[in-house]
Write a protein that holds these residues in place. Structure first.
Motif, mmCIF file in Angstrom:
data_model
loop_
_atom_site.group_PDB
_atom_site.id
_atom_site.type_symbol
_atom_site.label_atom_id
_atom_site.label_comp_id
_atom_site.label_asym_id
_atom_site.label_seq_id
_atom_site.Cartn_x
_atom_site.Cartn_y
_atom_site.Cartn_z
ATOM 1 N N GLU A 155 0.834 -1.204 0.000
ATOM 2 C CA GLU A 155 0.000 0.000 0.000
ATOM 3 C C GLU A 155 0.870 1.256 0.000
ATOM 4 O O GLU A 155 0.550 2.247 -0.664
ATOM 5 C CB GLU A 155 -0.937 -0.015 1.209
ATOM 6 N N ARG A 156 1.979 1.207 0.714
ATOM 7 C CA ARG A 156 2.903 2.346 0.721
ATOM 8 C C ARG A 156 3.544 2.531 -0.657
ATOM 9 O O ARG A 156 3.728 3.661 -1.118
ATOM 10 C CB ARG A 156 3.981 2.139 1.793
ATOM 11 N N ASN A 157 3.871 1.416 -1.302
ATOM 12 C CA ASN A 157 4.428 1.494 -2.656
ATOM 13 C C ASN A 157 3.436 2.152 -3.610
ATOM 14 O O ASN A 157 3.804 2.988 -4.450
ATOM 15 C CB ASN A 157 4.774 0.092 -3.172
ATOM 16 N N ILE A 162 1.028 6.935 -6.602
ATOM 17 C CA ILE A 162 -0.082 7.886 -6.703
ATOM 18 C C ILE A 162 0.443 9.303 -6.519
ATOM 19 O O ILE A 162 0.045 10.239 -7.216
ATOM 20 C CB ILE A 162 -1.168 7.570 -5.649
ATOM 21 N N ARG A 163 1.360 9.461 -5.581
ATOM 22 C CA ARG A 163 1.952 10.782 -5.312
ATOM 23 C C ARG A 163 2.680 11.324 -6.537
ATOM 24 O O ARG A 163 2.754 12.541 -6.747
ATOM 25 C CB ARG A 163 2.925 10.663 -4.132
ATOM 26 N N LEU A 164 3.193 10.421 -7.364
ATOM 27 C CA LEU A 164 3.899 10.820 -8.583
ATOM 28 C C LEU A 164 2.945 11.042 -9.758
ATOM 29 O O LEU A 164 3.376 11.343 -10.865
ATOM 30 C CB LEU A 164 4.934 9.756 -8.957
ATOM 31 N N LEU A 175 4.249 -2.477 -10.852
ATOM 32 C CA LEU A 175 4.292 -3.432 -9.738
ATOM 33 C C LEU A 175 3.983 -4.867 -10.169
ATOM 34 O O LEU A 175 3.949 -5.771 -9.334
ATOM 35 C CB LEU A 175 3.311 -2.995 -8.643
ATOM 36 N N PHE A 176 3.718 -5.049 -11.469
ATOM 37 C CA PHE A 176 3.447 -6.380 -12.027
ATOM 38 C C PHE A 176 2.234 -7.046 -11.366
ATOM 39 O O PHE A 176 2.267 -8.218 -10.986
ATOM 40 C CB PHE A 176 4.684 -7.290 -11.892
ATOM 41 N N TYR A 185 -6.687 -2.029 -4.065
ATOM 42 C CA TYR A 185 -5.719 -1.453 -3.131
ATOM 43 C C TYR A 185 -6.028 0.021 -2.873
ATOM 44 O O TYR A 185 -6.015 0.484 -1.727
ATOM 45 C CB TYR A 185 -4.297 -1.570 -3.690
ATOM 46 N N VAL A 186 -6.294 0.763 -3.956
ATOM 47 C CA VAL A 186 -6.541 2.203 -3.823
ATOM 48 C C VAL A 186 -7.772 2.461 -2.954
ATOM 49 O O VAL A 186 -7.765 3.343 -2.087
ATOM 50 C CB VAL A 186 -6.702 2.864 -5.210
#
Length: 212
Positions: A155-157, A162-164, A175-176, A185-186
């Motif tokens: 989730e941090r990844n 998302i921040r980018l 992330l494959f 996840y979002v």
């Protein structure tokens, strides 16, 4: 079967800007400029009658600002997406437009490819924030969001991406994993950090990064 065009309403008090945006958008297959407005009053009337999928809204107009416009447009047509497009960065007004329901916020100095990409992503349900604006938002955000559950490593990844400004499809490729998995996840991330859209998630995560 012929695909339905994404209909876009242009709202800007400068005719030359509307002409330029219209020329750019109508070069892209599947997108149609269904109307134009120079004031918020005109925009409200056209949103009511045309029900466009997307409104490109100037931040400041003769009869009001983008935040006021966002709130009223969403009230008239809740399913209409709004991208605020402006020539300058107004920190407080930016935050107000996000709170008012803007689905995207872009500076007019970005290139045409980026504008078209933003329109396409917002049409798919994404939220877009110009990367140059994240720092601006952080200057006025006061930490209204609180994490309700601990985030996993994955989730941090995803929040980093998302921040980018990455879309679900781009995150999935990096992330494959499947795009549907990213969407799940979002949704879970937004519930955990108590935000309602990707833009708020990006702002929240940028703020968390700055505190470390």
């Amino acid at each position: 079967m012929e695909m339905k065009n994404i209909r876009i309403l242009l709202v800007d008090d400068h005719a030359i800007v509307r002409w330029g945006m219209s020329t750019l958008i109508e070069k892209k297959q599947g997108y149609l400029v269904c109307g134009e407005a120079a004031t918020l009053a005109e925009a409200y009337e056209k949103v009511e009658t045309l029900k466009p999928e997307i409104v490109l809204l100037d931040l400041k107009l003769p009869d009001g600002d983008g935040a006021t416009g966002c709130r009223q447009i969403k009230k008239i047509s809740p399913n209409t997406k709004i991208i605020v497009l402006t020539a300058f960065a107004d920190d407080l007004l930016l935050l107000e437009t996000i709170k008012a329901g803007a689905d995207g916020y872009l500076l007019k100095n970005i290139d045409s490819k980026a504008i078209l990409s933003a329109i396409e992503n917002v049409a798919k349900g994404e939220s877009i924030l110009d990367p140059a604006m994240i720092g601006k938002v952080m200057n006025v955000v006061r930490g209204n969001s609180e994490m309700t559950e601990e985030l996993t490593s994955q989730e941090r990844n995803i929040l980093d991406l998302i921040r980018l400004g990455k879309t679900n499809k781009e995150i999935a490729e990096e992330l494959f994993i499947a795009e549907k998995t990213v969407r799940n996840y979002v949704s879970r991330i937004m519930r955990k950090i108590n935000v309602s859209n990707r833009t708020e998630a990006a702002i929240y995560w940028s703020k968390q990064k700055s505190l470390k």
